[in-house]
Design a protein around this motif. Sequence first.
Motif, PDB file in Angstrom:
ATOM      1  N   ARG A   6       0.829  -1.201   0.000  1.00  0.00           N
ATOM      2  CA  ARG A   6       0.000   0.000   0.000  1.00  0.00           C
ATOM      3  C   ARG A   6       0.867   1.257   0.000  1.00  0.00           C
ATOM      4  NH1 ARG A   6      -4.311  -0.316   4.323  1.00  0.00           N
ATOM      5  NH2 ARG A   6      -5.087  -1.815   2.841  1.00  0.00           N
ATOM      6  N   THR A   7       1.916   1.274   0.794  1.00  0.00           N
ATOM      7  CA  THR A   7       2.828   2.414   0.853  1.00  0.00           C
ATOM      8  C   THR A   7       3.536   2.607  -0.485  1.00  0.00           C
ATOM      9  OG1 THR A   7       3.164   2.030   3.216  1.00  0.00           O
ATOM     10  CG2 THR A   7       4.788   3.407   2.095  1.00  0.00           C
ATOM     11  N   PHE A   8       3.943   1.508  -1.104  1.00  0.00           N
ATOM     12  CA  PHE A   8       4.599   1.590  -2.403  1.00  0.00           C
ATOM     13  C   PHE A   8       3.689   2.259  -3.437  1.00  0.00           C
ATOM     14  CE2 PHE A   8       5.081  -0.297  -6.639  1.00  0.00           C
ATOM     15  CZ  PHE A   8       6.350   0.164  -6.956  1.00  0.00           C
ATOM     16  N   PHE A   9       2.444   1.802  -3.525  1.00  0.00           N
ATOM     17  CA  PHE A   9       1.535   2.354  -4.522  1.00  0.00           C
ATOM     18  C   PHE A   9       1.128   3.793  -4.206  1.00  0.00           C
ATOM     19  CE2 PHE A   9       0.985  -2.102  -5.776  1.00  0.00           C
ATOM     20  CZ  PHE A   9       1.234  -1.949  -7.135  1.00  0.00           C
ATOM     21  N   ARG A  10       1.058   4.145  -2.954  1.00  0.00           N
ATOM     22  CA  ARG A  10       0.814   5.551  -2.601  1.00  0.00           C
ATOM     23  C   ARG A  10       1.976   6.425  -3.064  1.00  0.00           C
ATOM     24  NH1 ARG A  10      -1.820   4.964   3.405  1.00  0.00           N
ATOM     25  NH2 ARG A  10      -3.892   4.408   2.669  1.00  0.00           N
ATOM     26  N   GLY A  11       3.179   5.922  -2.914  1.00  0.00           N
ATOM     27  CA  GLY A  11       4.353   6.660  -3.382  1.00  0.00           C
ATOM     28  C   GLY A  11       4.355   6.826  -4.887  1.00  0.00           C
ATOM     29  N   VAL A  12       4.018   5.749  -5.596  1.00  0.00           N
ATOM     30  CA  VAL A  12       3.942   5.814  -7.063  1.00  0.00           C
ATOM     31  C   VAL A  12       2.889   6.843  -7.476  1.00  0.00           C
ATOM     32  CG1 VAL A  12       3.243   4.533  -9.133  1.00  0.00           C
ATOM     33  CG2 VAL A  12       4.772   3.476  -7.461  1.00  0.00           C
ATOM     34  N   ARG A  13       1.728   6.808  -6.819  1.00  0.00           N
ATOM     35  CA  ARG A  13       0.665   7.758  -7.144  1.00  0.00           C
ATOM     36  C   ARG A  13       1.115   9.188  -6.867  1.00  0.00           C
ATOM     37  NH1 ARG A  13      -4.212   6.630  -3.768  1.00  0.00           N
ATOM     38  NH2 ARG A  13      -3.087   4.686  -3.751  1.00  0.00           N
ATOM     39  N   LEU A  14       1.825   9.393  -5.780  1.00  0.00           N
ATOM     40  CA  LEU A  14       2.309  10.724  -5.425  1.00  0.00           C
ATOM     41  C   LEU A  14       3.275  11.262  -6.487  1.00  0.00           C
ATOM     42  CD1 LEU A  14       1.639  12.192  -2.695  1.00  0.00           C
ATOM     43  CD2 LEU A  14       4.026  11.809  -2.133  1.00  0.00           C
ATOM     44  N   VAL A  15       4.133  10.394  -6.996  1.00  0.00           N
ATOM     45  CA  VAL A  15       5.103  10.793  -8.012  1.00  0.00           C
ATOM     46  C   VAL A  15       4.424  11.007  -9.369  1.00  0.00           C
ATOM     47  CG1 VAL A  15       7.104   9.991  -9.342  1.00  0.00           C
ATOM     48  CG2 VAL A  15       7.059   9.703  -6.864  1.00  0.00           C
ATOM     49  N   MET A  16       3.462  10.178  -9.710  1.00  0.00           N
ATOM     50  CA  MET A  16       2.828  10.215 -11.031  1.00  0.00           C
ATOM     51  C   MET A  16       1.768  11.310 -11.179  1.00  0.00           C
ATOM     52  SD  MET A  16       4.344   8.050 -12.889  1.00  0.00           S
ATOM     53  CE  MET A  16       3.244   8.121 -14.268  1.00  0.00           C
ATOM     54  N   THR A  17       1.145  11.740 -10.106  1.00  0.00           N
ATOM     55  CA  THR A  17       0.032  12.693 -10.180  1.00  0.00           C
ATOM     56  C   THR A  17       0.377  13.960 -10.960  1.00  0.00           C
ATOM     57  OG1 THR A  17      -1.087  11.847  -8.225  1.00  0.00           O
ATOM     58  CG2 THR A  17      -1.529  14.125  -8.805  1.00  0.00           C
ATOM     59  N   PRO A  18       1.484  14.654 -10.668  1.00  0.00           N
ATOM     60  CA  PRO A  18       1.768  15.873 -11.437  1.00  0.00           C
ATOM     61  C   PRO A  18       1.937  15.615 -12.935  1.00  0.00           C
ATOM     62  CG  PRO A  18       3.241  15.712  -9.544  1.00  0.00           C
ATOM     63  CD  PRO A  18       2.473  14.445  -9.622  1.00  0.00           C
ATOM     64  N   PHE A  19       2.530  14.477 -13.282  1.00  0.00           N
ATOM     65  CA  PHE A  19       2.718  14.143 -14.688  1.00  0.00           C
ATOM     66  C   PHE A  19       1.381  13.857 -15.377  1.00  0.00           C
ATOM     67  CE2 PHE A  19       6.804  12.962 -12.749  1.00  0.00           C
ATOM     68  CZ  PHE A  19       7.647  13.771 -13.499  1.00  0.00           C
TER      69      PHE A  19
END
Length: 128
Positions: A6-19
């Motif tokens: 869950r933490t991994f995917f939250r991190g991915v989402r956090l990084v990908m959102t601006p893009f």
Amino acid sequence: MRSVIRTFFRGVRLVMTPFMLAQEKLSTPKGMERTPEEQAQVDEACRELALYQFRSCPFCIKVRKEIARLNLPIETRDAQHDANHRQALEQGGGKVKVPCLRIEHGDGQTEWLYESSDINRWLESRFG
């Protein structure tokens, strides 16, 4: 293990959102042209519609692009950060799943349409 995933995917989402949001801005199509009378009718019809969405959901972005392409003034409601909209979505539609188009019919009934492809198909058939 579940919390690590869950933490991994939250991190991915956090990084990908601006893009994802930048890509949406850059690739949103120009709205279709209508006569002022036709656009007034469309505007009136769209008052009965509301899109429940999450800002960075790729399926919500797909629907927002279609809304822009069809030049529709549909109200968007943030079901991720607004508890009232989230609760309305859950109570009315039966589940917190986005995107969801709330359609108020003239006879007083409310329809909750899920799935981005179904929403886009309905919008195209109604306003395309």
